[in-house]
Design a protein around this motif. Sequence first.
Motif, PDB file in Angstrom:
ATOM      1  N   GLY A  56      -5.825  -0.465   4.205  1.00 39.59           N
ATOM      2  CA  GLY A  56      -4.648  -1.027   4.859  1.00 39.59           C
ATOM      3  C   GLY A  56      -3.414  -0.151   4.735  1.00 39.59           C
ATOM      4  O   GLY A  56      -3.391   0.849   4.020  1.00 39.59           O
ATOM      5  N   CYS A  57      -2.359  -0.546   5.450  1.00 36.87           N
ATOM      6  CA  CYS A  57      -1.113   0.232   5.484  1.00 36.87           C
ATOM      7  C   CYS A  57      -0.300  -0.052   4.224  1.00 36.87           C
ATOM      8  O   CYS A  57       0.692  -0.793   4.244  1.00 36.87           O
ATOM      9  CB  CYS A  57      -0.295  -0.124   6.724  1.00 36.87           C
ATOM     10  N   ASP A  58      -0.712   0.554   3.112  1.00 31.94           N
ATOM     11  CA  ASP A  58      -0.081   0.259   1.827  1.00 31.94           C
ATOM     12  C   ASP A  58       0.366   1.511   1.086  1.00 31.94           C
ATOM     13  O   ASP A  58       0.655   1.459  -0.112  1.00 31.94           O
ATOM     14  CB  ASP A  58      -1.033  -0.546   0.942  1.00 31.94           C
ATOM     15  N   ALA A  59       0.437   2.637   1.786  1.00 28.03           N
ATOM     16  CA  ALA A  59       0.878   3.907   1.212  1.00 28.03           C
ATOM     17  C   ALA A  59      -0.030   4.392   0.088  1.00 28.03           C
ATOM     18  O   ALA A  59       0.374   5.233  -0.716  1.00 28.03           O
ATOM     19  CB  ALA A  59       2.336   3.814   0.719  1.00 28.03           C
ATOM     20  N   SER A  60      -1.257   3.892   0.017  1.00 28.98           N
ATOM     21  CA  SER A  60      -2.177   4.341  -1.032  1.00 28.98           C
ATOM     22  C   SER A  60      -2.567   5.804  -0.856  1.00 28.98           C
ATOM     23  O   SER A  60      -2.940   6.472  -1.820  1.00 28.98           O
ATOM     24  CB  SER A  60      -3.428   3.455  -1.066  1.00 28.98           C
ATOM     25  N   VAL A  61      -2.467   6.328   0.369  1.00 28.56           N
ATOM     26  CA  VAL A  61      -2.792   7.734   0.604  1.00 28.56           C
ATOM     27  C   VAL A  61      -1.760   8.666  -0.017  1.00 28.56           C
ATOM     28  O   VAL A  61      -2.017   9.860  -0.201  1.00 28.56           O
ATOM     29  CB  VAL A  61      -2.910   8.004   2.118  1.00 28.56           C
ATOM     30  N   LEU A  62      -0.599   8.135  -0.376  1.00 32.16           N
ATOM     31  CA  LEU A  62       0.463   8.960  -0.956  1.00 32.16           C
ATOM     32  C   LEU A  62       0.300   9.168  -2.451  1.00 32.16           C
ATOM     33  O   LEU A  62       0.911  10.073  -3.032  1.00 32.16           O
ATOM     34  CB  LEU A  62       1.833   8.324  -0.687  1.00 32.16           C
ATOM     35  N   LEU A  63      -0.516   8.326  -3.091  1.00 34.84           N
ATOM     36  CA  LEU A  63      -0.668   8.403  -4.540  1.00 34.84           C
ATOM     37  C   LEU A  63      -1.428   9.660  -4.957  1.00 34.84           C
ATOM     38  O   LEU A  63      -2.480   9.971  -4.400  1.00 34.84           O
ATOM     39  CB  LEU A  63      -1.405   7.166  -5.065  1.00 34.84           C
ATOM     40  N   GLN A  64      -0.900  10.367  -5.926  1.00 34.58           N
ATOM     41  CA  GLN A  64      -1.532  11.574  -6.437  1.00 34.58           C
ATOM     42  C   GLN A  64      -2.370  11.249  -7.668  1.00 34.58           C
ATOM     43  O   GLN A  64      -2.122  10.261  -8.367  1.00 34.58           O
ATOM     44  CB  GLN A  64      -0.479  12.619  -6.796  1.00 34.58           C
ATOM     45  N   GLY A  65      -3.357  12.105  -7.935  1.00 34.76           N
ATOM     46  CA  GLY A  65      -4.185  11.928  -9.118  1.00 34.76           C
ATOM     47  C   GLY A  65      -5.640  12.182  -8.823  1.00 34.76           C
ATOM     48  O   GLY A  65      -6.055  12.293  -7.667  1.00 34.76           O
TER      49      GLY A  65
ATOM     50  N   ILE B  86       9.115  -2.091  15.107  1.00 33.32           N
ATOM     51  CA  ILE B  86       8.009  -2.583  14.295  1.00 33.32           C
ATOM     52  C   ILE B  86       8.562  -3.399  13.127  1.00 33.32           C
ATOM     53  O   ILE B  86       9.635  -3.099  12.610  1.00 33.32           O
ATOM     54  CB  ILE B  86       7.119  -1.444  13.761  1.00 33.32           C
ATOM     55  N   PRO B  87       7.850  -4.427  12.733  1.00 33.24           N
ATOM     56  CA  PRO B  87       8.316  -5.246  11.607  1.00 33.24           C
ATOM     57  C   PRO B  87       8.133  -4.510  10.290  1.00 33.24           C
ATOM     58  O   PRO B  87       7.313  -3.583  10.184  1.00 33.24           O
ATOM     59  CB  PRO B  87       7.422  -6.482  11.686  1.00 33.24           C
ATOM     60  N   THR B  88       8.878  -4.906   9.282  1.00 37.42           N
ATOM     61  CA  THR B  88       8.786  -4.309   7.956  1.00 37.42           C
ATOM     62  C   THR B  88       8.599  -5.407   6.913  1.00 37.42           C
ATOM     63  O   THR B  88       8.623  -6.589   7.228  1.00 37.42           O
ATOM     64  CB  THR B  88      10.042  -3.471   7.638  1.00 37.42           C
ATOM     65  N   GLY B  89       8.417  -4.987   5.683  1.00 39.25           N
ATOM     66  CA  GLY B  89       8.155  -5.929   4.603  1.00 39.25           C
ATOM     67  C   GLY B  89       6.850  -5.622   3.897  1.00 39.25           C
ATOM     68  O   GLY B  89       6.378  -6.402   3.073  1.00 39.25           O
ATOM     69  N   ARG B  90       6.244  -4.465   4.216  1.00 36.27           N
ATOM     70  CA  ARG B  90       5.006  -4.058   3.556  1.00 36.27           C
ATOM     71  C   ARG B  90       5.280  -3.774   2.080  1.00 36.27           C
ATOM     72  O   ARG B  90       6.329  -3.264   1.718  1.00 36.27           O
ATOM     73  CB  ARG B  90       4.441  -2.786   4.211  1.00 36.27           C
ATOM     74  N   LYS B  91       4.288  -4.058   1.252  1.00 35.80           N
ATOM     75  CA  LYS B  91       4.343  -3.665  -0.151  1.00 35.80           C
ATOM     76  C   LYS B  91       3.391  -2.494  -0.379  1.00 35.80           C
ATOM     77  O   LYS B  91       2.437  -2.287   0.377  1.00 35.80           O
ATOM     78  CB  LYS B  91       3.952  -4.844  -1.055  1.00 35.80           C
ATOM     79  N   ASP B  92       3.659  -1.738  -1.425  1.00 36.42           N
ATOM     80  CA  ASP B  92       2.834  -0.582  -1.764  1.00 36.42           C
ATOM     81  C   ASP B  92       1.625  -1.014  -2.590  1.00 36.42           C
ATOM     82  O   ASP B  92       1.758  -1.822  -3.519  1.00 36.42           O
ATOM     83  CB  ASP B  92       3.642   0.433  -2.570  1.00 36.42           C
ATOM     84  N   GLY B  93       0.465  -0.467  -2.248  1.00 29.14           N
ATOM     85  CA  GLY B  93      -0.738  -0.780  -3.009  1.00 29.14           C
ATOM     86  C   GLY B  93      -0.768  -0.043  -4.343  1.00 29.14           C
ATOM     87  O   GLY B  93      -0.160   1.019  -4.497  1.00 29.14           O
ATOM     88  N   ARG B  94      -1.490  -0.599  -5.274  1.00 30.90           N
ATOM     89  CA  ARG B  94      -1.604   0.005  -6.601  1.00 30.90           C
ATOM     90  C   ARG B  94      -2.910   0.770  -6.774  1.00 30.90           C
ATOM     91  O   ARG B  94      -3.085   1.484  -7.751  1.00 30.90           O
ATOM     92  CB  ARG B  94      -1.519  -1.082  -7.681  1.00 30.90           C
ATOM     93  N   ILE B  95      -3.842   0.573  -5.844  1.00 29.04           N
ATOM     94  CA  ILE B  95      -5.175   1.174  -5.958  1.00 29.04           C
ATOM     95  C   ILE B  95      -5.378   2.223  -4.863  1.00 29.04           C
ATOM     96  O   ILE B  95      -5.074   1.987  -3.698  1.00 29.04           O
ATOM     97  CB  ILE B  95      -6.266   0.100  -5.846  1.00 29.04           C
ATOM     98  N   SER B  96      -5.883   3.380  -5.270  1.00 31.97           N
ATOM     99  CA  SER B  96      -6.191   4.451  -4.323  1.00 31.97           C
ATOM    100  C   SER B  96      -7.446   5.161  -4.811  1.00 31.97           C
ATOM    101  O   SER B  96      -7.426   5.814  -5.857  1.00 31.97           O
ATOM    102  CB  SER B  96      -5.018   5.434  -4.223  1.00 31.97           C
TER     103      SER B  96
ATOM    104  N   VAL C 119      -1.938  -5.029   5.776  1.00 33.24           N
ATOM    105  CA  VAL C 119      -0.703  -4.873   5.002  1.00 33.24           C
ATOM    106  C   VAL C 119      -0.686  -5.814   3.796  1.00 33.24           C
ATOM    107  O   VAL C 119      -1.298  -6.877   3.813  1.00 33.24           O
ATOM    108  CB  VAL C 119       0.550  -5.124   5.871  1.00 33.24           C
ATOM    109  N   LYS C 120       0.005  -5.390   2.769  1.00 35.42           N
ATOM    110  CA  LYS C 120       0.214  -6.210   1.584  1.00 35.42           C
ATOM    111  C   LYS C 120       1.648  -6.706   1.593  1.00 35.42           C
ATOM    112  O   LYS C 120       2.571  -5.926   1.836  1.00 35.42           O
ATOM    113  CB  LYS C 120      -0.082  -5.405   0.326  1.00 35.42           C
ATOM    114  N   THR C 121       1.832  -7.989   1.342  1.00 34.05           N
ATOM    115  CA  THR C 121       3.176  -8.562   1.337  1.00 34.05           C
ATOM    116  C   THR C 121       3.345  -9.431   0.102  1.00 34.05           C
ATOM    117  O   THR C 121       2.380  -9.737  -0.612  1.00 34.05           O
ATOM    118  CB  THR C 121       3.431  -9.412   2.600  1.00 34.05           C
TER     119      THR C 121
END
Length: 320
Positions: free
Chosen positions: A68-77, A135-145, A303-305
């Motif tokens: 989902g659209c949770d910015a998990s692709v941005l997490l490094q590691g 586009i609407p906003t209010g997405r939360k960032d995921g913790r798992i990647s 999305v996560k909200t």
Amino acid sequence: MQLLCFIILFLATFPPSSSSSLSFDFYTLSCPVVELTVKNTVRSASDVDPTIPGKLLRLLFHDCFVNGCDASVLLQGNATERSDPANQSLGGFSVIDSAKRVLEIFCPGTVSCADILALAARDAVEFTGGPNIQIPTGRKDGRISMAANVRPNIIDTSFTLDEMIKIFSAKGLSIDDLVTLSGAHTIGRSHCGSFNDRFKVDSNGNLTLIDLSLDRQYATQLMKMCPNNNNDRVTVNNDPSSPLQFDNAYFKILLAHKGLFQSDSALLNDERTKNRVVEFANSQDSFFERWSSSFLKLSSVGVKTGGEGEIRQSCSMSNT
């Protein structure tokens, strides 16, 4: 200076929104500068590097299709989505990081990286001549990647239409969305290794087409641009006619059998999608209208909200 003082005073007056769902006015009170900040960041980065819009748009696809659209692709590691070989060619991370740093000054702990990424991709399209979309906003960032989630969820350039439909359907996206969103290939560049299996060259330099749906003259041009010993570094334009312009040229290229990927050609070679390709090739207005709808659906996938995620302090690492 007066504007800066006003913004700080305004933000101090109204606490962050506690809405648990996406909305078009999510940051109206908590961070009214968010869209302007992201737009200016995208514009500045694109002025320096014209390939940035294509990178941002691709980054959103790779984020939303995996977890989902949770910015998990941005997490490094180690073993994160970003570390998977399929994502090694992604770019645009620094643009998201830059916008996040500015927003953390004006609206600390308020704007998610997931929202910044969605807005940046939206702005990338507009900046290159595409439609302006709300586009609407209010997405939360995921913790798992997890890297293991990447390959089963993204489209490979060698996919058949049925394989692509299966992936899109799993995300709640239709066949029409598939054709429309494939139009993202009207901007951006790709590495030679993502398409050079469509032809082969013998030791004498003779070209043999493996994928006969590819125009031979175009294949010859690609062969010259992609020396066999440099396929991991050389890139070519997805759209050879207007590579920096978001337009309907991609669909015209498909009609000329010059789609860069096998997955592109598949759209023209199947009756389930061919008519839509022809329609978009003949009418940019039709493509733009449909793009607005399909992009809205894409940017809302999984999305996560509310309490489902977090607001990262840094887009490259989780808060915990």
